[in-house]
Design a protein around this motif. Structure first.
Motif, PDB file in Angstrom:
ATOM      1  N   GLN A   1     -14.810  29.835   3.463  1.00 30.39           N
ATOM      2  CA  GLN A   1     -15.756  30.282   2.456  1.00 30.39           C
ATOM      3  C   GLN A   1     -16.336  29.965   2.188  1.00 30.39           C
ATOM      4  O   GLN A   1     -17.900  29.874   1.787  1.00 30.39           O
ATOM      5  CB  GLN A   1     -15.882  31.607   3.190  1.00 30.39           C
ATOM      6  CG  GLN A   1     -15.954  32.205   4.833  1.00 30.39           C
ATOM      7  CD  GLN A   1     -15.296  34.311   4.724  1.00 30.39           C
ATOM      8  OE1 GLN A   1     -15.726  34.484   3.436  1.00 30.39           O
ATOM      9  NE2 GLN A   1     -15.185  34.231   5.651  1.00 30.39           N
TER      10      GLN A   1
ATOM     11  N   THR B   1     -18.565  26.203   2.358  1.00 31.72           N
ATOM     12  CA  THR B   1     -19.287  26.308   2.970  1.00 31.72           C
ATOM     13  C   THR B   1     -20.573  27.125   2.764  1.00 31.72           C
ATOM     14  O   THR B   1     -21.286  26.796   2.729  1.00 31.72           O
ATOM     15  CB  THR B   1     -18.630  26.897   4.252  1.00 31.72           C
ATOM     16  OG1 THR B   1     -18.723  28.092   4.795  1.00 31.72           O
ATOM     17  CG2 THR B   1     -17.862  25.702   4.563  1.00 31.72           C
ATOM     18  N   GLY B   2     -19.840  27.919   1.432  1.00 36.29           N
ATOM     19  CA  GLY B   2     -21.686  27.778   0.837  1.00 36.29           C
ATOM     20  C   GLY B   2     -21.183  29.631   1.315  1.00 36.29           C
ATOM     21  O   GLY B   2     -22.495  30.443   1.496  1.00 36.29           O
ATOM     22  N   ASP B   3     -20.649  30.196   2.227  1.00 33.92           N
ATOM     23  CA  ASP B   3     -20.228  31.446   2.681  1.00 33.92           C
ATOM     24  C   ASP B   3     -20.154  32.562   1.871  1.00 33.92           C
ATOM     25  O   ASP B   3     -20.574  33.729   2.341  1.00 33.92           O
ATOM     26  CB  ASP B   3     -20.210  31.325   4.606  1.00 33.92           C
ATOM     27  CG  ASP B   3     -21.027  30.374   5.255  1.00 33.92           C
ATOM     28  OD1 ASP B   3     -22.017  30.479   4.809  1.00 33.92           O
ATOM     29  OD2 ASP B   3     -20.488  29.951   5.953  1.00 33.92           O
ATOM     30  N   LEU B   4     -19.264  32.309   1.276  1.00 38.24           N
ATOM     31  CA  LEU B   4     -18.843  33.074   0.648  1.00 38.24           C
ATOM     32  C   LEU B   4     -19.783  33.887  -0.548  1.00 38.24           C
ATOM     33  O   LEU B   4     -20.270  32.612  -1.607  1.00 38.24           O
ATOM     34  CB  LEU B   4     -17.853  33.096   0.006  1.00 38.24           C
ATOM     35  CG  LEU B   4     -16.877  33.664  -0.742  1.00 38.24           C
ATOM     36  CD1 LEU B   4     -15.737  34.814   0.064  1.00 38.24           C
ATOM     37  CD2 LEU B   4     -15.368  32.865  -1.771  1.00 38.24           C
ATOM     38  N   GLN B   5     -20.259  35.063  -0.318  1.00 33.84           N
ATOM     39  CA  GLN B   5     -20.787  35.707  -2.121  1.00 33.84           C
ATOM     40  C   GLN B   5     -19.847  36.111  -3.045  1.00 33.84           C
ATOM     41  O   GLN B   5     -20.513  35.455  -4.309  1.00 33.84           O
ATOM     42  CB  GLN B   5     -21.671  37.284  -1.393  1.00 33.84           C
ATOM     43  CG  GLN B   5     -22.532  36.735  -0.337  1.00 33.84           C
ATOM     44  CD  GLN B   5     -23.397  36.158   0.174  1.00 33.84           C
ATOM     45  OE1 GLN B   5     -24.287  35.976  -1.155  1.00 33.84           O
ATOM     46  NE2 GLN B   5     -24.291  35.776   0.407  1.00 33.84           N
TER      47      GLN B   5
END
Length: 115
Positions: free
Chosen positions: A70, A73-77
């Motif tokens: 995550q 891919t840049g999905d982790l906040q």
């Protein structure tokens, strides 16, 4: 400022050290007393504890892997979630390896004993 002497240390100067309570002997199958693991104490056996520990290690590593994907891919906040999970996985792996090494060392020492 006052610094106390050795009187404040348990077991010295009139204090008695803490002595943990002893485990009472429970009768085993043949009527002989047994203390601890052998004789059916009702607790989990060693094999179950080892398998449970390995399952937990696998879960911690899977969580760290998912968070790393995550993060990549840049999905982790919150990137600190991945950092914490990765550190937890590394420490858990180190502890598991240390326990394994001690178990192998104990087994080797037992095998060296004269009968």
């Amino acid at each position: 400022m006052s610094i106390g002497g050795i009187e404040g240390i348990p077991g010295v100067g009139g204090f008695t050290p803490f002595v943990p309570p002893t485990v009472p002997a429970t009768p085993a199958v043949g009527g002989a007393p047994s203390v601890g693991g052998v004789g059916g104490t009702g607790g989990p056996d060693f094999g179950e504890l080892v398998l449970d520990g390995l399952d937990r290690l696998d879960g911690v590593q899977r969580t760290a892997d998912q968070l790393s994907v995550q993060a990549a891919t840049g999905d982790l906040q919150n990137i600190h979630d991945y950092t914490i999970a990765a550190t937890q996985a590394a420490v858990t792996t180190q502890v598991t390896v240390a326990v394994r090494n001690k178990a192998v060392e104990a087994f080797t020492e037992i095998m060296r004993m004269q009968v």
